[in-house]
Design a protein around this motif. Structure first.
Motif, PDB file in Angstrom:
ATOM      1  N   SER A   1       0.812  -1.218   0.000  1.00 21.60           N
ATOM      2  CA  SER A   1       0.000   0.000   0.000  1.00 21.60           C
ATOM      3  C   SER A   1       0.847   1.271   0.000  1.00 21.60           C
ATOM      4  O   SER A   1       0.318   2.366   0.178  1.00 21.60           O
ATOM      5  CB  SER A   1      -0.949   0.005   1.196  1.00 21.60           C
ATOM      6  OG  SER A   1      -0.207  -0.031   2.397  1.00 21.60           O
ATOM      7  N   ASN A   2       2.144   1.147  -0.243  1.00 23.41           N
ATOM      8  CA  ASN A   2       3.044   2.304  -0.275  1.00 23.41           C
ATOM      9  C   ASN A   2       2.801   3.082  -1.574  1.00 23.41           C
ATOM     10  O   ASN A   2       3.218   2.656  -2.647  1.00 23.41           O
ATOM     11  CB  ASN A   2       4.498   1.833  -0.170  1.00 23.41           C
ATOM     12  CG  ASN A   2       5.488   2.973  -0.128  1.00 23.41           C
ATOM     13  OD1 ASN A   2       5.287   4.015  -0.742  1.00 23.41           O
ATOM     14  ND2 ASN A   2       6.586   2.753   0.577  1.00 23.41           N
ATOM     15  N   SER A   3       2.122   4.212  -1.462  1.00 24.06           N
ATOM     16  CA  SER A   3       1.759   4.976  -2.667  1.00 24.06           C
ATOM     17  C   SER A   3       2.973   5.575  -3.367  1.00 24.06           C
ATOM     18  O   SER A   3       2.965   5.732  -4.591  1.00 24.06           O
ATOM     19  CB  SER A   3       0.753   6.074  -2.322  1.00 24.06           C
ATOM     20  OG  SER A   3       1.329   7.020  -1.444  1.00 24.06           O
TER      21      SER A   3
ATOM     22  N   LEU B   1      -2.421   4.354 -13.434  1.00 21.87           N
ATOM     23  CA  LEU B   1      -2.743   5.765 -13.208  1.00 21.87           C
ATOM     24  C   LEU B   1      -4.237   5.975 -13.010  1.00 21.87           C
ATOM     25  O   LEU B   1      -4.643   6.803 -12.188  1.00 21.87           O
ATOM     26  CB  LEU B   1      -2.239   6.628 -14.364  1.00 21.87           C
ATOM     27  CG  LEU B   1      -0.733   6.869 -14.373  1.00 21.87           C
ATOM     28  CD1 LEU B   1      -0.280   7.392 -15.732  1.00 21.87           C
ATOM     29  CD2 LEU B   1      -0.348   7.827 -13.256  1.00 21.87           C
ATOM     30  N   ASN B   2      -5.052   5.255 -13.751  1.00 24.55           N
ATOM     31  CA  ASN B   2      -6.504   5.388 -13.615  1.00 24.55           C
ATOM     32  C   ASN B   2      -6.959   5.098 -12.188  1.00 24.55           C
ATOM     33  O   ASN B   2      -7.914   5.698 -11.700  1.00 24.55           O
ATOM     34  CB  ASN B   2      -7.228   4.458 -14.587  1.00 24.55           C
ATOM     35  CG  ASN B   2      -7.088   4.906 -16.026  1.00 24.55           C
ATOM     36  OD1 ASN B   2      -6.712   6.037 -16.318  1.00 24.55           O
ATOM     37  ND2 ASN B   2      -7.359   3.989 -16.945  1.00 24.55           N
ATOM     38  N   ILE B   3      -6.279   4.196 -11.522  1.00 20.06           N
ATOM     39  CA  ILE B   3      -6.615   3.844 -10.138  1.00 20.06           C
ATOM     40  C   ILE B   3      -5.942   4.800  -9.160  1.00 20.06           C
ATOM     41  O   ILE B   3      -6.587   5.359  -8.261  1.00 20.06           O
ATOM     42  CB  ILE B   3      -6.187   2.387  -9.843  1.00 20.06           C
ATOM     43  CG1 ILE B   3      -6.998   1.421 -10.718  1.00 20.06           C
ATOM     44  CG2 ILE B   3      -6.341   2.062  -8.359  1.00 20.06           C
ATOM     45  CD1 ILE B   3      -6.440   0.011 -10.778  1.00 20.06           C
ATOM     46  N   LEU B   4      -4.638   5.007  -9.344  1.00 18.07           N
ATOM     47  CA  LEU B   4      -3.865   5.758  -8.358  1.00 18.07           C
ATOM     48  C   LEU B   4      -4.202   7.248  -8.328  1.00 18.07           C
ATOM     49  O   LEU B   4      -4.202   7.860  -7.254  1.00 18.07           O
ATOM     50  CB  LEU B   4      -2.372   5.561  -8.609  1.00 18.07           C
ATOM     51  CG  LEU B   4      -1.848   4.144  -8.373  1.00 18.07           C
ATOM     52  CD1 LEU B   4      -0.393   4.018  -8.820  1.00 18.07           C
ATOM     53  CD2 LEU B   4      -2.007   3.748  -6.912  1.00 18.07           C
TER      54      LEU B   4
ATOM     55  N   PRO C   1      -4.789  12.052  -5.607  1.00 17.92           N
ATOM     56  CA  PRO C   1      -4.767  13.142  -6.586  1.00 17.92           C
ATOM     57  C   PRO C   1      -3.718  14.217  -6.296  1.00 17.92           C
ATOM     58  O   PRO C   1      -3.393  15.012  -7.188  1.00 17.92           O
ATOM     59  CB  PRO C   1      -6.181  13.720  -6.505  1.00 17.92           C
ATOM     60  CG  PRO C   1      -6.662  13.361  -5.138  1.00 17.92           C
ATOM     61  CD  PRO C   1      -6.029  12.043  -4.816  1.00 17.92           C
ATOM     62  N   SER C   2      -3.170  14.223  -5.098  1.00 14.24           N
ATOM     63  CA  SER C   2      -2.166  15.224  -4.746  1.00 14.24           C
ATOM     64  C   SER C   2      -0.744  14.676  -4.822  1.00 14.24           C
ATOM     65  O   SER C   2       0.174  15.287  -4.285  1.00 14.24           O
ATOM     66  CB  SER C   2      -2.434  15.771  -3.344  1.00 14.24           C
ATOM     67  OG  SER C   2      -3.662  16.455  -3.326  1.00 14.24           O
ATOM     68  N   ASN C   3      -0.564  13.569  -5.474  1.00 11.48           N
ATOM     69  CA  ASN C   3       0.765  12.976  -5.623  1.00 11.48           C
ATOM     70  C   ASN C   3       1.386  13.502  -6.923  1.00 11.48           C
ATOM     71  O   ASN C   3       0.939  13.147  -8.012  1.00 11.48           O
ATOM     72  CB  ASN C   3       0.664  11.455  -5.647  1.00 11.48           C
ATOM     73  CG  ASN C   3       2.008  10.775  -5.736  1.00 11.48           C
ATOM     74  OD1 ASN C   3       2.885  11.205  -6.475  1.00 11.48           O
ATOM     75  ND2 ASN C   3       2.167   9.693  -4.998  1.00 11.48           N
ATOM     76  N   PRO C   4       2.412  14.348  -6.829  1.00 16.15           N
ATOM     77  CA  PRO C   4       2.983  14.936  -8.046  1.00 16.15           C
ATOM     78  C   PRO C   4       3.621  13.909  -8.972  1.00 16.15           C
ATOM     79  O   PRO C   4       3.623  14.089 -10.198  1.00 16.15           O
ATOM     80  CB  PRO C   4       4.011  15.931  -7.513  1.00 16.15           C
ATOM     81  CG  PRO C   4       4.362  15.447  -6.153  1.00 16.15           C
ATOM     82  CD  PRO C   4       3.116  14.795  -5.624  1.00 16.15           C
TER      83      PRO C   4
END
Length: 167
Positions: free
Chosen positions: A25-27, A50-53, A58-61
């Motif tokens: 689960s490490n984003s 990407l469609n999932i993450l 949404p704030s992950n650059p």
């Protein structure tokens, strides 16, 4: 990140897979995996992740950077569906790089990627601004220095280009 930047995808992917196995689960590591897929032109796999993450984070650059890379590489693909949408994909790529740098003002890789996009579009001055911003943030960022050298070379400033290429 260094392995990916140096094009050592096999080593990077092996390390990423090991970490994901231990920390599923490490984003941050999932983002690196997506960047790796995008850089290797494994665009369908990257887009699927990407469609999932992007919905979850949404704030992950890094994810926006990866999405921008996917859009740019779609333009280069042999698939006419994407080639016919080059202008739309270009705009989407620039938008994703802008989102990445709005989230993280010091995201030098996104500035560099934006510069590459502008360079490919023939917008030399816009490209130069982005490359210079990347170097301002990360003064030893070889990729952006090399890209500035390319701009010097294209402008006929061979001595300046050589200095940057050696640097």
């Amino acid at each position: 990140e260094t392995l990916l930047e140096n094009g050592e995808y096999k080593s990077a992917d092996d390390l990423i897979a090991k970490i994901i196995k231990d920390q599923p689960s490490n984003s941050n590591i999932q983002s690196l995996q997506t960047i790796s897929l995008a850089l290797q032109s494994k665009l369908d796999d990257a887009q699927e992740k990407l469609n999932i993450l992007l919905v979850k984070y949404p704030s992950n650059p890094d994810l926006h950077y990866a999405q921008g890379i996917v859009y740019l590489k779609r333009i280069e693909s042999s698939d006419m569906e994407y080639r016919n949408k080059a202008d739309v994909l270009f705009d989407k790529a620039i938008n994703e790089f802008n989102i990445a740098t709005e989230i993280d003002k010091n995201y030098h890789r996104a500035y560099n990627a934006s510069g590459v996009a502008w360079l490919n579009a023939g917008e030399i001055e816009r490209a130069k601004v982005d490359f210079e911003r990347a170097i301002e943030i990360e003064p030893k960022y070889a990729t952006a220095i090399d890209n500035l050298g390319t701009l010097d070379f294209l402008a006929g400033n061979y001595d300046n280009a050589e200095v940057k290429f050696i640097q």
